[in-house]
Design a protein around this motif. Structure first.
Motif, PDB file in Angstrom:
ATOM      1  N   ARG A  59      -6.358  -6.945   8.545  1.00 27.98           N
ATOM      2  CA  ARG A  59      -6.433  -5.553   8.997  1.00 27.98           C
ATOM      3  C   ARG A  59      -5.862  -4.610   7.948  1.00 27.98           C
ATOM      4  O   ARG A  59      -5.029  -4.990   7.139  1.00 27.98           O
ATOM      5  CB  ARG A  59      -5.681  -5.406  10.308  1.00 27.98           C
ATOM      6  N   LEU A  60      -6.314  -3.360   7.970  1.00 25.31           N
ATOM      7  CA  LEU A  60      -5.871  -2.344   7.022  1.00 25.31           C
ATOM      8  C   LEU A  60      -4.570  -1.715   7.489  1.00 25.31           C
ATOM      9  O   LEU A  60      -4.444  -1.321   8.647  1.00 25.31           O
ATOM     10  CB  LEU A  60      -6.949  -1.266   6.889  1.00 25.31           C
ATOM     11  N   ALA A  61      -3.599  -1.632   6.598  1.00 27.43           N
ATOM     12  CA  ALA A  61      -2.332  -0.963   6.885  1.00 27.43           C
ATOM     13  C   ALA A  61      -2.120   0.146   5.859  1.00 27.43           C
ATOM     14  O   ALA A  61      -2.737   0.142   4.788  1.00 27.43           O
ATOM     15  CB  ALA A  61      -1.184  -1.965   6.833  1.00 27.43           C
ATOM     16  N   PHE A  62      -1.251   1.080   6.196  1.00 22.09           N
ATOM     17  CA  PHE A  62      -0.926   2.202   5.327  1.00 22.09           C
ATOM     18  C   PHE A  62       0.588   2.303   5.182  1.00 22.09           C
ATOM     19  O   PHE A  62       1.320   1.982   6.111  1.00 22.09           O
ATOM     20  CB  PHE A  62      -1.433   3.520   5.923  1.00 22.09           C
ATOM     21  N   ASP A  63       1.055   2.787   4.035  1.00 24.20           N
ATOM     22  CA  ASP A  63       2.459   3.132   3.840  1.00 24.20           C
ATOM     23  C   ASP A  63       2.559   4.642   3.868  1.00 24.20           C
ATOM     24  O   ASP A  63       1.836   5.325   3.136  1.00 24.20           O
ATOM     25  CB  ASP A  63       2.978   2.614   2.491  1.00 24.20           C
ATOM     26  N   GLY A  64       3.439   5.179   4.726  1.00 27.93           N
ATOM     27  CA  GLY A  64       3.573   6.629   4.783  1.00 27.93           C
ATOM     28  C   GLY A  64       4.312   7.109   6.007  1.00 27.93           C
ATOM     29  O   GLY A  64       5.044   6.357   6.660  1.00 27.93           O
ATOM     30  N   VAL A  65       4.079   8.381   6.341  1.00 23.09           N
ATOM     31  CA  VAL A  65       4.788   9.057   7.427  1.00 23.09           C
ATOM     32  C   VAL A  65       3.771   9.722   8.348  1.00 23.09           C
ATOM     33  O   VAL A  65       2.796  10.322   7.884  1.00 23.09           O
ATOM     34  CB  VAL A  65       5.742  10.133   6.858  1.00 23.09           C
ATOM     35  N   ARG A  66       4.041   9.624   9.645  1.00 23.06           N
ATOM     36  CA  ARG A  66       3.213  10.289  10.658  1.00 23.06           C
ATOM     37  C   ARG A  66       4.144  10.985  11.651  1.00 23.06           C
ATOM     38  O   ARG A  66       5.055  10.365  12.192  1.00 23.06           O
ATOM     39  CB  ARG A  66       2.359   9.259  11.387  1.00 23.06           C
ATOM     40  N   PHE A  79       0.064  13.724   8.956  1.00 22.24           N
ATOM     41  CA  PHE A  79       0.354  12.458   8.291  1.00 22.24           C
ATOM     42  C   PHE A  79       0.090  12.531   6.805  1.00 22.24           C
ATOM     43  O   PHE A  79      -0.691  13.343   6.321  1.00 22.24           O
ATOM     44  CB  PHE A  79      -0.477  11.332   8.910  1.00 22.24           C
ATOM     45  N   THR A  80       0.759  11.645   6.086  1.00 16.16           N
ATOM     46  CA  THR A  80       0.463  11.397   4.677  1.00 16.16           C
ATOM     47  C   THR A  80       0.664   9.908   4.438  1.00 16.16           C
ATOM     48  O   THR A  80       1.709   9.348   4.776  1.00 16.16           O
ATOM     49  CB  THR A  80       1.323  12.264   3.730  1.00 16.16           C
ATOM     50  N   PHE A  81      -0.366   9.256   3.909  1.00 18.75           N
ATOM     51  CA  PHE A  81      -0.371   7.811   3.745  1.00 18.75           C
ATOM     52  C   PHE A  81      -0.985   7.395   2.416  1.00 18.75           C
ATOM     53  O   PHE A  81      -1.763   8.136   1.816  1.00 18.75           O
ATOM     54  CB  PHE A  81      -1.218   7.142   4.840  1.00 18.75           C
ATOM     55  N   ARG A  82      -0.660   6.177   2.024  1.00 19.16           N
ATOM     56  CA  ARG A  82      -1.338   5.474   0.940  1.00 19.16           C
ATOM     57  C   ARG A  82      -1.749   4.113   1.487  1.00 19.16           C
ATOM     58  O   ARG A  82      -0.950   3.450   2.152  1.00 19.16           O
ATOM     59  CB  ARG A  82      -0.423   5.300  -0.267  1.00 19.16           C
ATOM     60  N   PRO A  83      -2.988   3.674   1.245  1.00 19.27           N
ATOM     61  CA  PRO A  83      -3.411   2.373   1.766  1.00 19.27           C
ATOM     62  C   PRO A  83      -2.664   1.222   1.094  1.00 19.27           C
ATOM     63  O   PRO A  83      -2.224   1.324  -0.051  1.00 19.27           O
ATOM     64  CB  PRO A  83      -4.904   2.316   1.452  1.00 19.27           C
ATOM     65  N   VAL A  84      -2.525   0.135   1.832  1.00 25.07           N
ATOM     66  CA  VAL A  84      -1.901  -1.077   1.311  1.00 25.07           C
ATOM     67  C   VAL A  84      -2.993  -1.940   0.685  1.00 25.07           C
ATOM     68  O   VAL A  84      -4.045  -2.158   1.282  1.00 25.07           O
ATOM     69  CB  VAL A  84      -1.179  -1.852   2.438  1.00 25.07           C
TER      70      VAL A  84
END
Length: 125
Positions: A59-66, A79-84
């Motif tokens: 599964r796709l995960a993201f690193d960031g803040v929501r 939100f702001t994220f970067r994909p893993v």
């Protein structure tokens, strides 16, 4: 079972991997506000734009803040994220340095739900 393969013949990064941290985050939940920071799965609306990628094995995960504001029937997410990036070894997944996703989502639930998304997907080479 047939596996997808890279041009070199091995499994692709979304097909097979040793154990990794899929989700690990700190969360604060108040009466109307909540904040979550760290590695997390994320979906928006009907999952057509942003989803956890159910098809592949990983599964796709993201690193960031929501951050969320919720007062029924309205909800606002910022939100702001970067994909893993999935890598094949144990605990070697890394945050993408070249992709980022920033945006907001406004949702109204009830008899008919209404979703509005404003996102920015950036690629840096």
């Amino acid at each position: 079972m047939r596996r997808s393969r890279t041009p070199g013949g091995g499994p692709i990064s979304t097909d097979q991997s040793d154990p990794d941290l899929q989700q690990g985050f700190l969360a604060w939940n108040g009466n109307m506000f909540s904040v979550r920071a760290g590695r997390q799965e994320m979906t928006l609306g009907t999952s057509r734009l942003i989803a956890v990628r159910e098809g592949p094995n990983i599964r796709l995960a993201f690193d960031g803040v929501r951050a969320s504001w919720n007062r029924e029937p309205h909800r606002i997410d910022v939100f702001t994220f970067r994909p893993v990036l999935n890598k094949p070894e144990a605990f070697d997944d890394a945050t993408s340095k070249s992709q980022s996703l920033t945006g907001e989502a406004l949702t109204q639930a009830g008899g008919k739900s209404v979703n509005f998304f404003m996102t920015s997907l950036a690629f840096r080479w």
